[in-house]
Design an enzyme around this catalytic site. Sequence first.
Site, PDB file in Angstrom:
ATOM      1  CB  SER A 188     -49.147  36.893 -49.761  1.00 27.52           C
ATOM      2  OG  SER A 188     -50.113  37.697 -50.370  1.00 27.52           O
ATOM      3  CE  LYS A 213     -56.469  34.048 -51.290  1.00 32.77           C
ATOM      4  NZ  LYS A 213     -56.716  35.308 -50.545  1.00 32.77           N
ATOM      5  CB  SER A 267     -52.798  29.571 -40.631  1.00 30.05           C
ATOM      6  OG  SER A 267     -53.763  29.192 -41.577  1.00 30.05           O
ATOM      7  CB  THR A 268     -49.972  25.169 -39.520  1.00 30.45           C
ATOM      8  OG1 THR A 268     -48.777  25.870 -39.173  1.00 30.45           O
ATOM      9  CG2 THR A 268     -49.695  23.694 -39.611  1.00 30.45           C
ATOM     10  CB  VAL A 270     -54.720  27.856 -44.762  1.00 30.18           C
ATOM     11  CG1 VAL A 270     -54.804  28.096 -46.265  1.00 30.18           C
ATOM     12  CG2 VAL A 270     -55.891  28.512 -44.055  1.00 30.18           C
ATOM     13  CD  GLU A 294     -40.995  28.636 -45.138  1.00 30.17           C
ATOM     14  OE1 GLU A 294     -41.004  28.282 -43.940  1.00 30.17           O
ATOM     15  OE2 GLU A 294     -40.343  28.017 -46.009  1.00 30.17           O
ATOM     16  CB  CYS A 328     -44.698  33.742 -38.592  1.00 28.45           C
ATOM     17  SG  CYS A 328     -43.353  34.538 -39.441  1.00 28.45           S
ATOM     18  CD  GLU A 426     -49.411  31.030 -35.462  1.00 31.81           C
ATOM     19  OE1 GLU A 426     -50.247  30.575 -36.268  1.00 31.81           O
ATOM     20  OE2 GLU A 426     -48.309  31.515 -35.821  1.00 31.81           O
TER      21      GLU A 426
HETATM   22  P1  NAD Z   1     -54.223  32.492 -43.259  1.00 37.68           P
HETATM   23  O1  NAD Z   1     -53.741  31.090 -43.340  1.00 37.68           O
HETATM   24  O2  NAD Z   1     -55.545  32.746 -42.632  1.00 37.68           O
HETATM   25  O3  NAD Z   1     -54.300  33.103 -44.741  1.00 37.68           O
HETATM   26  C1  NAD Z   1     -53.185  33.096 -45.586  1.00 37.68           C
HETATM   27  C2  NAD Z   1     -53.660  33.230 -47.014  1.00 37.68           C
HETATM   28  O4  NAD Z   1     -54.347  32.021 -47.374  1.00 37.68           O
HETATM   29  C3  NAD Z   1     -54.644  34.370 -47.234  1.00 37.68           C
HETATM   30  O5  NAD Z   1     -54.387  34.975 -48.481  1.00 37.68           O
HETATM   31  C4  NAD Z   1     -55.979  33.646 -47.243  1.00 37.68           C
HETATM   32  O6  NAD Z   1     -56.978  34.326 -47.954  1.00 37.68           O
HETATM   33  C5  NAD Z   1     -55.592  32.364 -47.962  1.00 37.68           C
HETATM   34  N1  NAD Z   1     -56.510  31.233 -47.776  1.00 37.68           N
HETATM   35  C6  NAD Z   1     -57.186  30.886 -46.673  1.00 37.68           C
HETATM   36  N2  NAD Z   1     -57.904  29.759 -46.900  1.00 37.68           N
HETATM   37  C7  NAD Z   1     -57.639  29.388 -48.184  1.00 37.68           C
HETATM   38  C8  NAD Z   1     -58.060  28.312 -49.023  1.00 37.68           C
HETATM   39  N3  NAD Z   1     -58.890  27.367 -48.565  1.00 37.68           N
HETATM   40  N4  NAD Z   1     -57.592  28.261 -50.290  1.00 37.68           N
HETATM   41  C9  NAD Z   1     -56.723  29.188 -50.757  1.00 37.68           C
HETATM   42  N5  NAD Z   1     -56.298  30.237 -50.005  1.00 37.68           N
HETATM   43  C10 NAD Z   1     -56.742  30.328 -48.743  1.00 37.68           C
HETATM   44  O7  NAD Z   1     -53.058  33.332 -42.544  1.00 37.68           O
HETATM   45  P2  NAD Z   1     -53.030  34.876 -42.157  1.00 37.68           P
HETATM   46  O8  NAD Z   1     -53.969  35.101 -41.008  1.00 37.68           O
HETATM   47  O9  NAD Z   1     -53.146  35.759 -43.352  1.00 37.68           O
HETATM   48  O10 NAD Z   1     -51.517  34.998 -41.637  1.00 37.68           O
HETATM   49  C11 NAD Z   1     -51.147  34.592 -40.370  1.00 37.68           C
HETATM   50  C12 NAD Z   1     -50.499  33.217 -40.405  1.00 37.68           C
HETATM   51  O11 NAD Z   1     -49.383  33.242 -41.279  1.00 37.68           O
HETATM   52  C13 NAD Z   1     -49.945  32.822 -39.039  1.00 37.68           C
HETATM   53  O12 NAD Z   1     -50.213  31.466 -38.818  1.00 37.68           O
HETATM   54  C14 NAD Z   1     -48.445  33.071 -39.192  1.00 37.68           C
HETATM   55  O13 NAD Z   1     -47.646  32.303 -38.316  1.00 37.68           O
HETATM   56  C15 NAD Z   1     -48.234  32.716 -40.627  1.00 37.68           C
HETATM   57  N6  NAD Z   1     -47.020  33.342 -41.164  1.00 37.68           N
HETATM   58  C16 NAD Z   1     -45.910  32.568 -41.311  1.00 37.68           C
HETATM   59  C17 NAD Z   1     -44.736  33.123 -41.794  1.00 37.68           C
HETATM   60  C18 NAD Z   1     -43.492  32.295 -41.966  1.00 37.68           C
HETATM   61  O14 NAD Z   1     -42.567  32.751 -42.631  1.00 37.68           O
HETATM   62  N7  NAD Z   1     -43.418  31.110 -41.389  1.00 37.68           N
HETATM   63  C19 NAD Z   1     -44.705  34.476 -42.130  1.00 37.68           C
HETATM   64  C20 NAD Z   1     -45.862  35.235 -41.982  1.00 37.68           C
HETATM   65  C21 NAD Z   1     -47.020  34.652 -41.499  1.00 37.68           C
END
Ligand code: NAD
Length: 542
Positions: A188, A213, A267-268, A270, A294, A328, A426
Amino acid sequence: MPKGIYQIPYPDNEPINSYAPGRPERESLLAKYEEMYNQDPIDVPMYIGSELVRTDNKKPMSPPHDHKKILGHFNYGDRTHVEAAINAALAAKKQWADLAWEHRASIFLKAADLVAGPYRDKINAATMLAQSKTLFQTEIDAACELIDFLRFNVHYMQEIYSNQPDSSDGVWNRMEYRPLEGFVFAISPFNFTAIAGNLPSSAALMGNTVVWKPAESQMYSAQVIMEVFRESGLPDGVINMITVDGPVAGDVIFKHKDFAGLHFTGSTQVFQHLWKEIGTNIDRYRSYPRIVGETGGKDFIMVHKSAVPAQVATAISRGAFEFQGQKCSAASRAYIPKSMWPAVKEQVVNDVKSFKMGSPGDPSNFITAVIDERAFDKIAGYIDYIKDASDAEILVGGGYDKSKGYFIEPTVVLTTNPKFKTMEEEIFGPVITIYVYEDEEFESTMELLNETSPYALTGSIFSQDRYAIEKATKMLSDAAGNFYINDKPTGAVVNQQPFGGARGSGTNDKAGSQWNLTRWVSMRTIKETFVTPTDYRYPFLG
Ligand code: NAD
């Protein structure tokens, strides 16, 4: 098995408290915020099976608006904890999957009622402290949206189970909605407590067991979710919360033969990395894993010359800046006809100048801090880039200061280049970029909009002209998974606007609808014949 065809209580969306001055919920939540801010630091464990696991590797938790304040620590794990969480999920699987569905329903309905009642202030205050949300932003997320997810998902589960095939004479066909074989991995993001609760619980509701996680910057509120699940009677091992570095967790999980599905929001970049990892390991798995993600957005406001300027300006002020643009769905680019621009500009600039910025503990603040130093530095980098650019200017905002908290001024940018960097990428912060177009270039501007960014999450059309609304709805049909007419592109409500985008924005499985839940089951079709043939000869053989 159930001895009745039960109907779950039909849910309504949870009413949103206003927190207006004089309202009792305002005093109550502010008091809880103060209490939690001032209490002794807490120590958040990992939840693995029946164990509350603590390690020597403690990571601090601080409010983004007050980063020197230590709220407590969480316990950082390693790959052994990931393995233990997988084992706990697999050990709990059979009993959980076999539990009659009405008991799974009861657990999550109870969780919803706990959040709506005794835990409401706690989960809201935790979200104010962890993610720096204002009273209202935390209410619509941590309380109302989470409650809605929990209640409506139970309703969707019943709808899915009720969806049964036809049967011809002498035959009874049945559809069984089995959970996936193996375990689900939920990852998440920081920005919504509701999403953090929904990603593991939606899969668990359908009979799966989960390794979850959360994002490190959300741990303080993630822990309240686990408290609620445990109090609601969720058996040990059904949802196992681990705080381990993402790549370390991924390295264990994506190589495990029982990995059955990924429920991701973030994020896209990741998500695409994780999809590749899964693809690389595809021959290891028992089944083809379900991949639901998402992800990011570059959400737009498209304005026709017939729109009402005050409506457009308000949509920009709320849609781009609430929660510091860290939704998002936040509006981050707008296309405005030249004839309307002076009026929109005047109101938006005045709005932004009137915003107060500071701690969410002071309810007069509209803007608080961005989530952490990494986000602050990234957003500040974009602002510096804009300041140096010859084809863009900052109309209001542009300041930033991280001495006490990660504060970035809401920033409105005007560009003459429709493909300017901040029209495409973004930023995930309080920055919106505006491109002013010639009034008669409505259609070609929409073509431009449609091909400017890899994302397709949310977008709005503002117009009083029905032909223009219809044109935009058609021309932008692939540009957004959630499309708004005369409204800001944020604020989707469970069961009203199922949420998700396509293109680079995700798999569009629509959180807050039964379509998402169908990803967490693998159907078995059962045909039963009542009078079974005993002679191979068909009548046509004569
Ligand atoms: P992020 O991608 O940095 O992290 C998301 C999750 O992925 C975190 O728990 C992080 O620890 C984990 N992660 C990162 N690298 C990883 C890896 N290599 N392996 C496994 N897990 C990993 O995103 P964030 O900063 O927490 O959230 C913001 C992003 O989420 C923005 O891009 C936003 O647009 C998106 N978002 C999208 C929606 C939607 O419904 N489309 C909703 C909320 C947020």
